[in-house]
Write a protein that holds these residues in place. Structure first.
Motif, mmCIF file in Angstrom:
data_model
loop_
_atom_site.group_PDB
_atom_site.id
_atom_site.type_symbol
_atom_site.label_atom_id
_atom_site.label_comp_id
_atom_site.label_asym_id
_atom_site.label_seq_id
_atom_site.Cartn_x
_atom_site.Cartn_y
_atom_site.Cartn_z
ATOM 1 N N VAL A 27 -27.051 101.814 41.939
ATOM 2 C CA VAL A 27 -25.683 101.852 41.768
ATOM 3 C C VAL A 27 -25.091 102.085 43.533
ATOM 4 C CG1 VAL A 27 -23.465 103.080 41.834
ATOM 5 C CG2 VAL A 27 -25.676 104.026 40.221
ATOM 6 N N VAL A 28 -23.338 100.638 42.785
ATOM 7 C CA VAL A 28 -23.627 99.713 44.712
ATOM 8 C C VAL A 28 -21.644 100.574 44.196
ATOM 9 C CG1 VAL A 28 -24.815 98.359 44.895
ATOM 10 C CG2 VAL A 28 -23.652 97.658 43.166
ATOM 11 N N GLY A 29 -21.745 101.722 43.401
ATOM 12 C CA GLY A 29 -20.136 100.764 42.525
ATOM 13 C C GLY A 29 -19.996 102.293 41.323
ATOM 14 N N TRP A 30 -18.767 103.191 41.658
ATOM 15 C CA TRP A 30 -18.556 103.966 40.598
ATOM 16 C C TRP A 30 -17.286 104.538 41.143
ATOM 17 C CZ3 TRP A 30 -16.966 108.686 42.248
ATOM 18 C CH2 TRP A 30 -18.083 109.614 43.823
ATOM 19 N N VAL A 31 -16.471 104.520 39.788
ATOM 20 C CA VAL A 31 -15.084 105.114 40.076
ATOM 21 C C VAL A 31 -14.842 106.445 38.692
ATOM 22 C CG1 VAL A 31 -12.742 104.483 39.678
ATOM 23 C CG2 VAL A 31 -14.175 102.603 40.233
ATOM 24 N N PHE A 55 -25.105 95.809 57.967
ATOM 25 C CA PHE A 55 -26.218 96.126 56.856
ATOM 26 C C PHE A 55 -24.813 97.492 55.799
ATOM 27 C CE2 PHE A 55 -23.575 100.521 58.929
ATOM 28 C CZ PHE A 55 -23.392 100.049 59.719
ATOM 29 N N THR A 56 -25.116 97.958 54.744
ATOM 30 C CA THR A 56 -24.329 98.501 54.124
ATOM 31 C C THR A 56 -24.189 99.573 53.487
ATOM 32 O OG1 THR A 56 -24.817 95.820 53.037
ATOM 33 C CG2 THR A 56 -23.798 97.784 51.229
ATOM 34 N N VAL A 57 -22.990 99.847 53.770
ATOM 35 C CA VAL A 57 -23.185 101.529 53.093
ATOM 36 C C VAL A 57 -22.105 102.010 51.462
ATOM 37 C CG1 VAL A 57 -22.959 102.639 55.284
ATOM 38 C CG2 VAL A 57 -20.816 102.069 54.045
ATOM 39 N N LEU A 58 -22.748 102.572 51.034
ATOM 40 C CA LEU A 58 -21.460 103.045 50.132
ATOM 41 C C LEU A 58 -20.579 104.118 50.681
ATOM 42 C CD1 LEU A 58 -21.693 102.454 46.929
ATOM 43 C CD2 LEU A 58 -22.687 104.331 46.435
ATOM 44 N N ARG A 59 -19.002 104.057 50.480
ATOM 45 C CA ARG A 59 -17.916 104.116 50.551
ATOM 46 C C ARG A 59 -17.597 105.147 48.969
ATOM 47 N NH1 ARG A 59 -14.329 102.560 54.782
ATOM 48 N NH2 ARG A 59 -14.170 101.264 53.053
ATOM 49 N N PRO A 60 -17.562 106.309 49.650
ATOM 50 C CA PRO A 60 -17.052 107.363 48.614
ATOM 51 C C PRO A 60 -15.659 107.084 48.838
ATOM 52 C CG PRO A 60 -17.961 108.945 49.986
ATOM 53 C CD PRO A 60 -18.788 107.611 50.347
#
Lengths: 189, 394
Positions: free
Chosen positions: B341-345, B156-161
């Motif tokens: 969204v799968v990534g942000w900076v 499974f995939t999570v978005l990690r801040p």
């Protein structure tokens, strides 16, 4: 009655983008032609946006004493061209090296006229850059010497003397008669 | 034929193509409109919302993988690695409303106009400070990337801040500190897999890695040697002599991004980088967009393998404000709706500092010292789109 360029620029200064866009529609083609004459149509296409974005950015520098924005716009275009040439080391379009990619060769141009035009290129190249710039602004862009001075950021008197020198040089080379000189160098108040 | 006519004939040109004029007018409208909105909204583009993050345990991103890459490179290559680990179930249908607020344009189009404008702005910026002896370029950012956790035969995939800080010395040595926030599931499917697996603890440790000389390759030393002539710089990037990497426009865009983020690139180099980007085929402009903290800027993007990589710049300083990675079509490797969204900076601060943070010294080779703390498993599913931004745990 149409607004003057100065009024349009005044509008864009206070945040009316439509006014600046109007200025673009008024002079966009002229600026493109200025670029195309000096660097070819392809590069003119590429550089046109840069000139106008620069103009937009520096619009507060516009000297409101001039009702016609073209001399100011040509001055910006000139800076963009110089930056472009410094990066590409490309020859000026009117030098002989550029003849092969000459974008304005009309297919229907008479052969003898074409030959004469080609003769002009090396003669133009013998002028100093200062003299040539004033001359071509007057002949190609139809500016008065006073307006050419605005484009080049030089005093009017300097522009006039440079134009005079350019025409004298051409007269020596081509044998231009005095009527040409009178037409190129109008008596101005 | 007299000289006047000859001269005029020499200056005869065809009228401008209406399309060329339209393109420039569009670019002017974008910028003029943006400027007006910026002025009326009173946005200054400098006040980022600082996101508070919680500490976590173990990371699934080992020190070796970080150390093997470059500061910027590892960041984006990591995304690629995660993508490769994710099962591709099929193309997901989804909303397209977020994808193209403005029409895409090729080289010489609106994107090029925006980037060329940024190049002018960049060139006018004051000289960049570079770290002297004993000094470091310090950059802090908040960001989030996906992490895929394998559970026996499933994943499974999570978005990690995370909160990221980096210190880079002139010789390429330095340190990276990262702390992680509450992860969110990329989709309901990911949450289901996690639940079926017995709700395992999702690792997210704080890390602190030190690097010896040259360990942070995009550091000041290397940047100072890059050409600031756009043509020469484009050639150098194209030759892959700066970073290596595959051929193709997507990689060109990536490498421009690499050289802009967490670097002290001079105004001349930044200007040249924008001009290089302006000539990359396929780069598009998104007009005015907001970064993940809500700061408004002008967005340019490149779509590759179904994933849109977006760089957001402050139009008045040309500074890189933030980035987004968004799934926009099939082939991204993510089984999520388009627009996810799968990534942000979000870049928060960049400055020269006189010392590393107190703590461990500077070993010769990269090491990691992880601080362990208990953390709750992720407990919320998030279909993270621009419209519903991920909420970070306090």
């Amino acid at each position: 009655m149409d607004e003057t360029d100065e009024q349009l620029l005044g509008g864009s200064k206070v945040g009316d983008p439509a006014a600046f866009i109007e200025l673009f529609w008024r002079h966009g083609s002229a600026v493109h032609a200025y670029l195309a004459r000096r660097t070819g149509r392809q590069d003119a296409d590429d550089l046109l946006s840069e000139v106008w974005l620069r103009a937009f950015k520096s619009r507060t520098n516009y000297d409101c004493r001039y009702a016609d924005a073209r001399p100011w716009l040509y001055g910006i275009a000139r800076n963009v061209l110089r930056a472009h040439w410094s990066q590409t080391a490309r020859p000026l379009a009117f030098t002989e090296e550029a003849v092969a990619i000459d974008p304005w060769s009309d297919a229907d141009r008479r052969l003898d006229a074409a030959a004469q035009v080609e003769m002009l290129r090396p003669i133009l190249a013998t002028l100093s850059e200062d003299e040539r710039e004033v001359l071509l602004l007057v002949v190609w862009e139809q500016l008065t010497p006073a307006e050419a001075a605005v484009t080049l950021g030089i005093p009017q008197g300097t522009a006039r003397s440079r134009l005079h020198r350019a025409l004298s040089a051409l007269r020596c080379e081509v044998g231009a008669d005095s009527s040409v000189l009178n037409r190129l160098y109008p008596k101005e108040a | 034929m007299e000289i006047m006519e000859l001269l005029q004939q020499l200056g005869r040109v065809e009228p401008a193509d209406p399309e060329v004029l339209d393109r420039t007018a569009d670019a002017l409208l974008v910028l003029a409109g943006d400027e007006e909105r910026w002025a009326t909204a009173g946005l200054n583009g400098t006040s980022g919302r600082v996101v508070q993050l919680v500490q976590g345990t173990d990371t699934n991103r080992g020190p070796a993988s970080r150390a093997a890459g470059r500061t910027g490179v590892s960041r984006r290559r990591w995304v690629t690695r995660v993508m490769a680990a994710v099962l591709v179930v099929g193309a997901a249908a989804g909303t397209d409303m977020l994808l193209h607020p403005r029409s895409p344009a090729g080289p010489g189009g609106a994107a090029a106009a925006v980037l060329n404008h940024l190049a002018l702005v960049a060139y006018d910026q004051p000289a960049t400070s570079t770290p002297g002896p004993g000094q470091f370029l310090y950059v802090s950012s908040t960001e989030a990337y996906t992490a895929t956790i394998a559970i026996q035969t499933n994943s499974f995939t999570v978005l990690r801040p995370e909160n990221r800080q980096i210190w880079i010395a002139a010789n390429g040595s330095g340190r990276i500190k990262e702390s992680f926030g509450q992860p969110t599931f990329l989709s309901a499917h990911d949450r289901n897999v996690w639940e079926a697996a017995g709700r395992p603890t999702i690792p997210h440790a704080s890390t602190e890695m030190s690097f010896g000389p040259g360990g942070l390759a995009n550091g000041p030393t290397n940047l100072a040697n890059l050409p600031t002539n756009p043509t020469a710089l484009a050639a150098k990037i194209a030759s892959r002599k700066i970073e290596g990497g595959p051929s193709g426009s997507a990689e060109e865009f990536t490498q421009v991004g690499d050289l802009l983020r967490e670097t002290d690139a001079s105004p001349a180099l930044r200007s040249a980088l924008y001009r290089v980007a302006a000539k990359i085929p396929g780069v598009e402009t998104l007009g005015t967009v907001a970064d993940h903290s809500g700061r408004r800027g002008v967005g340019v993007a490149y779509v590759h393998n179904g994933l849109r990589h977006e760089l957001i710049f402050d139009p008045r300083t040309s500074a890189l404000l933030g980035e987004y990675y968004t799934v926009v079509s099939a082939g991204s490797g993510y089984n999520v709706p388009n627009g996810t969204v799968v990534g942000w900076v979000v870049y928060l601060q960049s400055s020269i500092v006189n010392a590393l943070p107190s703590g461990s010294g500077t070993p010769l080779s990269p090491v990691m010292s992880a601080t362990s703390a208990s953390s709750d498993p992720a407990n919320q599913a998030s279909n993270s789109t621009r419209a519903t931004s991920t909420t970070l745990a306090p």
